[in-house]
Write a protein that holds these residues in place. Sequence first.
Motif, mmCIF file in Angstrom:
data_model
loop_
_atom_site.group_PDB
_atom_site.id
_atom_site.type_symbol
_atom_site.label_atom_id
_atom_site.label_comp_id
_atom_site.label_asym_id
_atom_site.label_seq_id
_atom_site.Cartn_x
_atom_site.Cartn_y
_atom_site.Cartn_z
ATOM 1 N N ARG A 24 -27.409 62.148 7.714
ATOM 2 C CA ARG A 24 -28.347 61.057 7.460
ATOM 3 C C ARG A 24 -28.121 60.524 6.054
ATOM 4 N NH1 ARG A 24 -32.376 60.239 11.039
ATOM 5 N NH2 ARG A 24 -32.516 61.753 12.737
ATOM 6 N N PHE A 25 -28.146 59.228 5.926
ATOM 7 C CA PHE A 25 -27.897 58.613 4.636
ATOM 8 C C PHE A 25 -28.888 59.101 3.591
ATOM 9 C CE2 PHE A 25 -28.460 55.173 1.536
ATOM 10 C CZ PHE A 25 -27.155 54.975 1.128
ATOM 11 N N THR A 26 -30.128 59.317 4.007
ATOM 12 C CA THR A 26 -31.151 59.769 3.061
ATOM 13 C C THR A 26 -30.842 61.145 2.487
ATOM 14 O OG1 THR A 26 -32.432 60.538 4.982
ATOM 15 C CG2 THR A 26 -33.006 58.383 4.054
ATOM 16 N N ASP A 27 -30.055 61.942 3.210
ATOM 17 C CA ASP A 27 -29.710 63.282 2.717
ATOM 18 C C ASP A 27 -28.720 63.229 1.556
ATOM 19 O OD1 ASP A 27 -31.330 64.397 4.646
ATOM 20 O OD2 ASP A 27 -29.701 64.677 6.092
ATOM 21 N N LEU A 28 -28.102 62.084 1.339
ATOM 22 C CA LEU A 28 -27.120 61.963 0.267
ATOM 23 C C LEU A 28 -27.771 61.789 -1.100
ATOM 24 C CD1 LEU A 28 -24.548 59.577 2.015
ATOM 25 C CD2 LEU A 28 -24.396 62.053 1.737
ATOM 26 N N GLY A 29 -29.058 61.441 -1.089
ATOM 27 C CA GLY A 29 -29.781 61.284 -2.354
ATOM 28 C C GLY A 29 -29.342 60.088 -3.182
ATOM 29 N N LEU A 30 -28.818 59.064 -2.532
ATOM 30 C CA LEU A 30 -28.341 57.879 -3.249
ATOM 31 C C LEU A 30 -29.470 56.872 -3.446
ATOM 32 C CD1 LEU A 30 -24.937 57.364 -1.404
ATOM 33 C CD2 LEU A 30 -25.337 58.498 -3.590
ATOM 34 N N ASP A 31 -29.458 56.218 -4.591
ATOM 35 C CA ASP A 31 -30.478 55.227 -4.921
ATOM 36 C C ASP A 31 -29.784 53.974 -5.446
ATOM 37 O OD1 ASP A 31 -32.544 53.669 -5.991
ATOM 38 O OD2 ASP A 31 -33.705 55.422 -6.590
ATOM 39 N N PRO A 32 -30.119 52.789 -4.906
ATOM 40 C CA PRO A 32 -29.488 51.556 -5.380
ATOM 41 C C PRO A 32 -29.698 51.302 -6.868
ATOM 42 C CG PRO A 32 -30.632 51.182 -3.308
ATOM 43 C CD PRO A 32 -31.033 52.539 -3.780
ATOM 44 N N ILE A 33 -30.755 51.892 -7.430
ATOM 45 C CA ILE A 33 -31.088 51.686 -8.847
ATOM 46 C C ILE A 33 -30.464 52.795 -9.679
ATOM 47 C CG2 ILE A 33 -32.938 51.483 -10.540
ATOM 48 C CD1 ILE A 33 -34.725 50.472 -8.270
ATOM 49 N N ALA A 34 -29.600 52.435 -10.595
ATOM 50 C CA ALA A 34 -28.931 53.421 -11.440
ATOM 51 C C ALA A 34 -29.822 53.867 -12.588
ATOM 52 C CB ALA A 34 -27.626 52.837 -11.992
#
Length: 299
Positions: A24-34
Motif C-alpha cells: 500500500r502506498f500509505t505504508d511507504l510513509g511518503l509525504d508530498p510536502i518536504a
Amino acid sequence: MEATKPGEKPLILSAITAATPHLRFTDLGLDPIALDLGFFQIKWYSLAYITGILLGWWYLLKLLAQPGAPMARRHADDLVFYATLGIILGGRIGYVLFYATDMLANPLRILRLWDGGMSFHGGVIGTSLALILFARKHKLNWLRVHDYVACVVPFGLFFGRLANFVNGELWGKPSNVAWAIIFPRTGEDVARHPSQLYEAGLEGLLLFALLWFAFWKTKARYAPGRLVGLFVLGYGMARFVVEFFREPDSQLVEFAQATGLHMGQWLCVPMILGGAYLVATSAGRRQRIEPIAGSESVA
C-alpha cells in the motif's frame, strides 16, 4: 498441491498470495510536502524542478568544457534563465491546451501553479522556443545549442517522475505484478503499476545513459541535430510504451477510449517522427566546428 476445482489456483499458490498482499502506498510513509513550517511549505515537486535545473546546469558546464562547444561558459547562466522560463510557461500552457481546456473559462486558474498541472510536451515546445530566442540573441547555432541542452534534460525528467510517485499521482493501470502498489487517491482498493517509476527509469536513467554514450563515446556532438534527435526519439518511444501501463488522465478517459491511444501517446507521435528525421539527416549537417570558447577546431 492441485486446486480442487477447475480454474482455481493451487492451494500453495493461493496461500502465498494471501500471505503477501500488494504494497500500500500509505505504508511507504511518503509525504508530498518536504518541509512544513506552518506558514510556508516546500513540496518535493518544487524541489524536483530545482534539483533538475541545478544538476542540468552543472552537467552542461562539463559538456561545454569539451572541444567544439557551441557556446562559452558565460552563456550558460543566461541559457538557464531562458530554459527555466520556457519550462514553466510552456509546461503550464501545454497542460491547459492538451489536458485541461476547461481552465480557459477561468483564466485565473492558469496562474495557480501551486495546484499542479504541467505538460512535458508543452515544456519541450516552450523550451525550444526559448532556446531559439537565446541563440538568436547571442548569434549561436540554435540546433547545436539544442544538442547540448538535450543531454541534461533527463535529470529533470528523473526527479520529476520521482516527485509524481511521492505525490501518489499519475498512477498506472490495475495489475497483479509483485511490485504493484495500491494508491489511495484512486479511491479503489486495487493494486496498480507504479508507472511513475517506469518513466523515471526509461525517460531519466536510460535516456541519460544513451545521450551520455553518444556525447562522450562517439562524435555525435559534431553532427548538429543528432543528440537532440536521439533525445526526442528516445523520449517519444519510452513515453509511448509506458502509456500502455498508465491510466489516462481522468478528464481524458473518453478521449482515450474513442481514439484508442492516450493523449500523451498522440503527442509522442510527432516527437518520434521528428527525432528520427533529425538523427537520419544529422550526418549531412556535419561540418567543421569552430568552438565559441578555446582555440581547438574540430572537423
